[in-house]
Write an enzyme that holds these catalytic residues in place. Sequence first.
Site, PDB file in Angstrom:
ATOM      1  N   CYS A   1       0.810  -0.969   0.007  1.00 18.10           N
ATOM      2  CA  CYS A   1      -0.080  -0.089   0.021  1.00 18.10           C
ATOM      3  C   CYS A   1       0.755   1.262  -0.158  1.00 18.10           C
ATOM      4  O   CYS A   1       0.447   2.239  -0.743  1.00 18.10           O
ATOM      5  CB  CYS A   1      -1.002  -0.033   1.114  1.00 18.10           C
ATOM      6  SG  CYS A   1      -0.558  -0.761   2.532  1.00 18.10           S
TER       7      CYS A   1
ATOM      8  N   ARG B   1       7.370 -11.101   5.352  1.00 19.73           N
ATOM      9  CA  ARG B   1       7.044 -10.984   6.739  1.00 19.73           C
ATOM     10  C   ARG B   1       7.662 -11.912   7.368  1.00 19.73           C
ATOM     11  O   ARG B   1       7.770 -13.089   7.279  1.00 19.73           O
ATOM     12  CB  ARG B   1       5.340 -10.862   6.873  1.00 19.73           C
ATOM     13  CG  ARG B   1       4.760  -9.891   5.840  1.00 19.73           C
ATOM     14  CD  ARG B   1       3.210  -9.807   6.371  1.00 19.73           C
ATOM     15  NE  ARG B   1       2.399  -8.809   5.378  1.00 19.73           N
ATOM     16  CZ  ARG B   1       1.107  -8.839   5.441  1.00 19.73           C
ATOM     17  NH1 ARG B   1       0.327  -9.545   6.043  1.00 19.73           N
ATOM     18  NH2 ARG B   1       0.440  -8.007   4.576  1.00 19.73           N
TER      19      ARG B   1
ATOM     20  N   GLN C   1       0.775 -11.208  -3.253  1.00 18.04           N
ATOM     21  CA  GLN C   1      -0.656 -10.774  -3.049  1.00 18.04           C
ATOM     22  C   GLN C   1      -1.178 -10.498  -4.506  1.00 18.04           C
ATOM     23  O   GLN C   1      -0.682  -9.919  -5.462  1.00 18.04           O
ATOM     24  CB  GLN C   1      -0.744  -9.619  -2.320  1.00 18.04           C
ATOM     25  CG  GLN C   1      -0.546 -10.077  -0.864  1.00 18.04           C
ATOM     26  CD  GLN C   1      -0.590  -8.784   0.162  1.00 18.04           C
ATOM     27  OE1 GLN C   1      -0.005  -7.670  -0.182  1.00 18.04           O
ATOM     28  NE2 GLN C   1      -1.276  -8.805   1.288  1.00 18.04           N
TER      29      GLN C   1
ATOM     30  N   ASP D   1      -3.237  -8.014  -5.057  1.00 14.33           N
ATOM     31  CA  ASP D   1      -3.404  -6.659  -4.197  1.00 14.33           C
ATOM     32  C   ASP D   1      -3.744  -5.413  -5.071  1.00 14.33           C
ATOM     33  O   ASP D   1      -3.213  -5.137  -6.028  1.00 14.33           O
ATOM     34  CB  ASP D   1      -1.986  -6.341  -3.446  1.00 14.33           C
ATOM     35  CG  ASP D   1      -2.207  -5.416  -2.266  1.00 14.33           C
ATOM     36  OD1 ASP D   1      -3.291  -5.479  -1.807  1.00 14.33           O
ATOM     37  OD2 ASP D   1      -1.366  -4.948  -1.865  1.00 14.33           O
TER      38      ASP D   1
ATOM     39  N   HIS E   1      -5.432  -1.061  -4.826  1.00 14.80           N
ATOM     40  CA  HIS E   1      -5.827  -0.190  -4.054  1.00 14.80           C
ATOM     41  C   HIS E   1      -6.589   1.018  -5.072  1.00 14.80           C
ATOM     42  O   HIS E   1      -6.193   1.313  -5.929  1.00 14.80           O
ATOM     43  CB  HIS E   1      -4.615   0.757  -3.165  1.00 14.80           C
ATOM     44  CG  HIS E   1      -3.893   0.040  -2.350  1.00 14.80           C
ATOM     45  ND1 HIS E   1      -2.805  -1.049  -2.935  1.00 14.80           N
ATOM     46  CD2 HIS E   1      -4.137  -0.551  -0.946  1.00 14.80           C
ATOM     47  CE1 HIS E   1      -2.378  -1.697  -1.755  1.00 14.80           C
ATOM     48  NE2 HIS E   1      -3.311  -1.371  -0.704  1.00 14.80           N
TER      49      HIS E   1
ATOM     50  N   LYS F   1     -12.442  -3.511   7.926  1.00 16.35           N
ATOM     51  CA  LYS F   1     -12.569  -4.216   6.934  1.00 16.35           C
ATOM     52  C   LYS F   1     -13.665  -5.251   6.671  1.00 16.35           C
ATOM     53  O   LYS F   1     -14.007  -5.827   7.799  1.00 16.35           O
ATOM     54  CB  LYS F   1     -11.238  -4.923   6.792  1.00 16.35           C
ATOM     55  CG  LYS F   1     -10.882  -5.746   8.069  1.00 16.35           C
ATOM     56  CD  LYS F   1      -9.550  -6.598   7.752  1.00 16.35           C
ATOM     57  CE  LYS F   1      -9.131  -7.512   9.077  1.00 16.35           C
ATOM     58  NZ  LYS F   1      -8.070  -8.147   8.813  1.00 16.35           N
TER      59      LYS F   1
ATOM     60  N   HIS G   1      -8.194  -0.711   0.409  1.00 23.14           N
ATOM     61  CA  HIS G   1      -7.371  -1.806  -0.053  1.00 23.14           C
ATOM     62  C   HIS G   1      -8.059  -3.080  -0.302  1.00 23.14           C
ATOM     63  O   HIS G   1      -9.188  -3.336   0.366  1.00 23.14           O
ATOM     64  CB  HIS G   1      -6.499  -1.973   1.288  1.00 23.14           C
ATOM     65  CG  HIS G   1      -5.917  -0.620   1.941  1.00 23.14           C
ATOM     66  ND1 HIS G   1      -4.368  -0.865   2.149  1.00 23.14           N
ATOM     67  CD2 HIS G   1      -6.325   0.498   2.489  1.00 23.14           C
ATOM     68  CE1 HIS G   1      -4.231   0.474   2.730  1.00 23.14           C
ATOM     69  NE2 HIS G   1      -5.453   1.039   2.756  1.00 23.14           N
TER      70      HIS G   1
END
Length: 663
Positions: A354, A383, A401, A403, A405, A489, A535
Amino acid sequence: MSEMLKIALPDGSVREVARGTTPADIAAAIGPGLAKAALAARVDGELRDLGRPLEADATLALVTARDEADALELARHDYAHVLAEAVQNLFPGTQITFGPSTDDGFYYDFAPKDRPFTDEDLPAIEGEMRAIIARNEPLVREVWDRDDLIAKWQAEGEAFKAEWAAELPQGEELTVYRAGTWMDMCRGPHLPSTGKLDPAAFKLMRVSGAYWRGDQNNPQLSRIYGTGWLNKKQLAEHLTRLEEAAKRDHRRLGQDMDLFHLQQEAHGSVFWHPHGFTIWRQLESYMRRAIDAAGYREVKTPQVMDARQWEASGHWGKYRENMFVIPDEVPNTEDEGPVISGDADWMALKPMNCPAHVLIFRQGIKSYRDLPLRLYEHGCCHRNEPHGALHGLMRVRQFTQDDAHIFCREDQIVEEARAFCALADRIYKDFGFSYAVKLALRPEKRFGSEADWDKAEAELREAVARAGMANAEYGWEELPGEGAFYAPKLEWHLTDAIGRTWQVGTLQSDRVLPERLDASYVGEDGGKHRPVMLHRAIFGSYERFIGILIEHYAGRFPLWLAPVQAVVATIVSDADGYAGEVAAALTAAGLRVETDIRNEKINYKVREHSLAKVPQLLVVGRREAEERTVAIRTLGEEGQRVMSLDEAVAMLRAEAVPPDLRP
């Protein structure tokens, strides 16, 4: 103070009872059947013991086995206490620590006096637990003075319980539950007695190591896991599910199907083999088609960014222990080992995408006409997960991911969130999943104003309602305190083929990060405005989603996803040339095909390719070569179908089309 209380029951009636009357007394007054069936009570919504006296006017609902969620929670809590009592009866000197219920059972952590417990101890412990249940010992709630309880635990050598009691806040009511002479510190509630448990509805599963308070610097404990249910039938069904889950274990199937492997040299990261990466590529292509059609623009961002960027985003303070950090200067001395210079600039491998997407948004001036801007990335992240938490593909340190945004105006939030709900619905159904949608609300520790949290939570509720999902059909539920530190979320919880749930997709409505990283656009009024940042992810991570798919399908992937879609196997060597023609025709039709012309019996080949989960096996011999036919064996089906080569190619080509490309 009135000595008579008004107690409202679920049927709308109100009973006047004397102060100190218990829910058990009210159950008995209603009827002997209810008195026998009652397990606990909800008093003004709070779950309580049947024997706890009522002290004020209240609403009262009696809990029976029909209230399965409450009944299971109570039973599993009680099984944990019975386990602890049984262990201390059999192994005097063992200290007790904590014993919570879990999603399918319970566990208890012990500090054994002489040796760690092993799985060989479990049958004897189970026997003692059944004896305690048979004695039908009342479970009695007692309130203790804090200092008196600490002194008792210390006198009895219960150092862990004494330590915990000493750390509880002054003035907090300390309660214990007693079964005969045995007791444990606990908030409760509990069943009226151990006899309410079914002695045939639990099983101790395994023993593992644990640490006091989960800290490896603290004493090591023995943890005993059990599964507990309301009746024998539920236990049998659960054990059957576990057997089925073991057959579907993605780690075993991943090895059998030659999809991937893990090894110590890259602990927490995955070595994808050609077959496994074929699945990955199919998913990646599928997702690219989905996001392209939905108006996303794909980007790629750096793996390593300066710590100052992570500090500005808030991750450095909230998430640093889970980040892989890199100093730009690491002098090395022979005597002392690596020494980090105080002047070093710190970098970190990105744990999420992000902040980098905000930096792309900030390049150039954005107008309100540019919004919504949907940025998507197949983003590789790292991570630093604890060693003991790693689990096959389900929890790794390096992951990718799906992912994205969405930067949008305030008036666009609900529609963008609704559109995402529709996109996620279509994708999950393409893979054969049903799901539940849940809204995780503001946590105790969070960034942002209360007004912003109010707006964000309300917007997500409205989006789900507009998508037609805020109802029981979609398992709609709100989860207080479970949101991220910067945003509430939406969560998508998939249900797989054997009834397990997996939390996968998310959508977060964030006003914090655009503010912290100074993202802005020029509004219709010519002024500077903050975008809201949504997100969102659907697969979550490719690694975990593939692990879920392996277990969901038990390795039997639909034809479009299967790494090898068909194998052409010969019965005799005379058919080798024709097998090559069949394979070439299938390849030309876009299928992933292999040939098996080994000098082995056909039954051996069929068995081997069945174990490898190949969806379609095309068997050819002299007759098939002469007639230009194939005998097709479909995985999981009895018998075979004989058809012409052209028919077989057309059939398999149609079946292999991804679901999003079908007419």
